[in-house]
Design a protein around this motif. Structure first.
Motif, short mmCIF file in Angstrom:
data_model
loop_
_atom_site.label_atom_id
_atom_site.label_comp_id
_atom_site.label_asym_id
_atom_site.label_seq_id
_atom_site.Cartn_x
_atom_site.Cartn_y
_atom_site.Cartn_z
N GLY A 1 0.80 -1.22 0.00
CA GLY A 1 0.00 0.00 0.00
C GLY A 1 0.84 1.27 0.00
N ARG B 1 -2.82 7.61 -0.55
CA ARG B 1 -3.82 7.81 -1.60
C ARG B 1 -3.35 8.79 -2.67
N SER B 2 -2.51 9.73 -2.26
CA SER B 2 -2.03 10.74 -3.20
C SER B 2 -0.84 10.26 -4.03
N HIS C 1 -6.36 4.05 -6.75
CA HIS C 1 -5.29 4.51 -5.87
C HIS C 1 -4.67 3.29 -5.17
N ASP D 1 -4.05 3.01 -1.73
CA ASP D 1 -4.30 2.97 -0.29
C ASP D 1 -5.17 1.75 0.03
N ARG E 1 -6.03 0.51 2.99
CA ARG E 1 -6.50 0.45 4.38
C ARG E 1 -7.89 -0.14 4.52
N TRP E 2 -8.74 0.01 3.50
CA TRP E 2 -10.10 -0.54 3.63
C TRP E 2 -10.07 -2.07 3.70
N GLU F 1 -13.81 -1.19 -2.32
CA GLU F 1 -13.72 -0.12 -1.32
C GLU F 1 -15.03 0.64 -1.19
#
Length: 198
Positions: free
Chosen positions: A4, A7-8, A34, A36, A38-39, A145
């Motif tokens: 991961g 997000r940017s 993206h 990220d 985390r979800w 997500e």
């Protein structure tokens, strides 16, 4: 967690390949665009490499630094999580197999750009994870997500043929023979012998 990124940040090649495999496993999966993850982590998924840092000039130089820590993490999982599903991607991570107590184990090539076509694509690990969780009676992972999208759950349907009550009769359309339910099973009905009266 491994793989991961913020997000940017621009998603890595490994993440892009992970999303490609998810799209192949689940037609309803939608690439979030993206890196990220985390979800997914919030649902109990732990992404971890055998080395959590590396030297660009010598990628394997930090493995000895992290080896003890990784084995401690695995030993904690062995004690705390019953039938934990382990997924080992790449030859380096597959060396950890002997330290894993659970027999719920999937292995294949690493999802990197260099090795994804050597077995990662088509491994269907994400699909197999949800099948295994379903069989264990645990909540499956929703790889989507966006909560407004259909969840990527696998429904395992085990259809059982309903047997009519004992003594129920029927005639087969294929051979014209008569069958009757006996002891919970369809059996061919024996012809009744007519007793001739003298």
């Amino acid at each position: 967690y491994s793989y991961g990124v913020a997000r940017s940040d621009y998603p890595s090649g490994s993440i892009k390949n992970i999303y490609k495999e998810l799209e192949d496993n689940f037609p309803k999966f939608k690439n979030p665009g993206h890196g990220d993850l985390r979800w997914v982590c919030q649902q109990g998924v732990l992404f971890i490499n055998s080395s959590l840092t590396y030297n660009p000039n010598d990628p394997e130089s930090h493995q000895n630094i992290w080896s003890r820590f990784i084995h401690i993490v695995i030993s904690i999982i062995n004690r705390k999580v019953e039938n934990c599903i382990h997924v080992l991607w790449g030859k380096v991570n597959q060396k950890l197999e002997s330290s894993i107590a659970s027999n719920q184990l999937f292995q294949t090539a690493h999802p990197s750009q260099l090795s994804a076509y050597r077995g990662f694509f088509g491994c269907r690990h994400f699909y197999k994870i949800n099948i295994t969780l379903d069989r264990q009676g645990k909540e499956q992972i929703n790889w989507n997500e966006d909560p407004s999208l259909s969840p990527t759950f696998v429904k395992i349907l085990k259809k059982k043929k309903e047997i009519p009550p004992e003594g129920t009769e029927r005639e087969s359309e294929s051979d014209g023979k008569k069958y009757v339910v006996k002891d919970g099973k369809w059996v061919q009905k024996k012809k009744e012998r007519k007793i001739r009266q003298i």
